[in-house]
Design an enzyme around this catalytic site. Structure first.
Site, PDB file in Angstrom:
ATOM      1  N   ARG A 199       0.851  -1.273  -0.002  1.00  0.00           N
ATOM      2  CA  ARG A 199       0.098  -0.016   0.003  1.00  0.00           C
ATOM      3  C   ARG A 199       0.935   1.186   0.008  1.00  0.00           C
ATOM      4  O   ARG A 199       1.915   1.194   0.713  1.00  0.00           O
ATOM      5  CB  ARG A 199      -1.021  -0.021   1.149  1.00  0.00           C
ATOM      6  CG  ARG A 199      -2.070  -0.824   1.373  1.00  0.00           C
ATOM      7  CD  ARG A 199      -2.968  -0.596   0.049  1.00  0.00           C
ATOM      8  NE  ARG A 199      -4.408  -1.491   0.203  1.00  0.00           N
ATOM      9  CZ  ARG A 199      -4.085  -2.717  -0.317  1.00  0.00           C
ATOM     10  NH1 ARG A 199      -3.259  -3.216  -1.287  1.00  0.00           N
ATOM     11  NH2 ARG A 199      -5.241  -3.670  -0.323  1.00  0.00           N
ATOM     12  N   GLU A 228      -5.824   5.820  -6.889  1.00  0.00           N
ATOM     13  CA  GLU A 228      -5.927   4.856  -7.720  1.00  0.00           C
ATOM     14  C   GLU A 228      -7.359   4.724  -8.003  1.00  0.00           C
ATOM     15  O   GLU A 228      -8.237   5.115  -7.258  1.00  0.00           O
ATOM     16  CB  GLU A 228      -5.526   3.440  -6.940  1.00  0.00           C
ATOM     17  CG  GLU A 228      -4.216   3.309  -6.834  1.00  0.00           C
ATOM     18  CD  GLU A 228      -3.735   1.879  -6.393  1.00  0.00           C
ATOM     19  OE1 GLU A 228      -4.550   1.118  -6.169  1.00  0.00           O
ATOM     20  OE2 GLU A 228      -2.658   1.760  -5.968  1.00  0.00           O
ATOM     21  N   HIS A 248      -1.056  -1.310  -9.907  1.00  0.00           N
ATOM     22  CA  HIS A 248      -1.924  -2.408  -8.932  1.00  0.00           C
ATOM     23  C   HIS A 248      -2.331  -3.676  -9.554  1.00  0.00           C
ATOM     24  O   HIS A 248      -3.458  -3.717  -9.623  1.00  0.00           O
ATOM     25  CB  HIS A 248      -2.603  -1.699  -8.325  1.00  0.00           C
ATOM     26  CG  HIS A 248      -3.121  -1.814  -7.033  1.00  0.00           C
ATOM     27  ND1 HIS A 248      -3.881  -1.189  -5.855  1.00  0.00           N
ATOM     28  CD2 HIS A 248      -2.711  -3.367  -6.382  1.00  0.00           C
ATOM     29  CE1 HIS A 248      -3.752  -2.094  -4.693  1.00  0.00           C
ATOM     30  NE2 HIS A 248      -3.281  -3.253  -5.031  1.00  0.00           N
TER      31      HIS A 248
END
Length: 292
Positions: A199, A228, A248
């Protein structure tokens, strides 16, 4: 239990109400939609708020089983950054031959910050590549690392000073938010690499960009961002030649999606049948039973 048509669910970071990867799920939006159950990793929602509203939270974390997809991507990023694969590929396509010199991983020190399921798996990859593994985590996790035969650091400062590659494998909770500071990064070697597939807020805001500008660490590999989905090509972090970045995709594999959606549907069916499974906040069930 109320009818399953009132069930609101979200798979992993993909939400019908917002973009992927938001760390703090807006429970008010959930309640406005009249949800009676929410099925996703509990780190993304306010479990206490759901409990107060009588919303069942179900989350299967597969205790004892790591996300191999995330671990494999972590190792892919380490290799890509060490051997400058994106840069070499771009140069070749532009008609250039062999730009720069890469780094061999063997005999280097791999630092695992957070020795959980994924961290332990990545440590195993490092060992297979002949790297020296050094772990840093809370004491209980350090004991597991020692039991697995790995060295542990005496302090966070020593950890960052000693590693050639530092890979973050921590859940984002209040205690770990901004746990990696500018001072930690400044302790890294100019030849070292920082890897984050966990993260983005584990790192102090702006600290990684400032550290890369200062030359410590020398490079970074990231799969996560503060906001994001990230669609800004001018993001400061992406302007560094020595940064390898992916959008991601740590969990984005067919196998991982099959596991996640299977879990979700199992939890939906169990909830609809009046027998919820993987319940994070059982107090809701107790209160429902008390009301008859």
């Amino acid at each position: 239990m109320r009818h399953v048509s009132r069930l609101i669910w979200r798979a992993r970071d993909r939400a019908a109400w917002g973009s992927a990867g938001h760390e703090d799920f807006d429970s008010r939006r959930l309640f406005r939609h009249g949800a009676h159950a929410c099925l996703l990793p509990e780190e993304h929602i306010d479990v206490e708020a759901c409990t107060r509203r009588g919303v069942v939270v179900s989350s299967s974390q597969h205790a004892g089983t790591p996300s191999y997809a995330a671990a494999e991507l972590t190792w892919a990023l380490i290799l890509a950054a060490a051997r400058q694969l994106p840069q070499q590929m771009a140069a070749l396509k532009a008609g250039k031959w062999q730009i720069g010199v890469g780094t061999t991983l063997r005999a280097k020190t791999l630092g695992i910050f957070g020795y959980g399921r994924i961290g332990a798996t990545v440590a195993g990859y490092g060992k297979a590549f002949g790297m020296n593994v050094l772990a840093w985590a809370r004491e209980q996790s350090l004991e597991r690392a020692r039991a697995d035969g790995y060295a542990t650091a005496r302090s966070q400062a020593e950890f960052f000073e000693s590693c050639d590659v530092v890979s973050l494998h921590l859940r984002l909770v209040a205690a770990t938010r901004h746990i990696v500071t500018a001072e930690d990064l400044a302790r890294m070697r100019p030849t070292a690499m920082l890897v984050n597939t966990s993260r983005a807020p584990l790192i102090e805001p702006g600290a990684l960009v400032a550290a890369l500008r200062a030359g410590r660490p020398g490079c970074a590999a990231v799969d996560v961002f503060e906001d994001e989905p990230m669609g800004d090509p001018d993001l400061p972090l992406l302007q560094f030649e020595q940064v390898v970045a992916t959008p991601h995709i740590g969990y984005v594999t067919r196998e991982e999606y099959e596991t996640q959606f299977s879990d979700i549907f199992d939890q939906i069916l169990a909830f609809a049948a009046g027998r919820p499974i993987n319940v994070v906040n059982p107090d809701v069930l107790a209160a429902t039973s008390a009301r008859g």
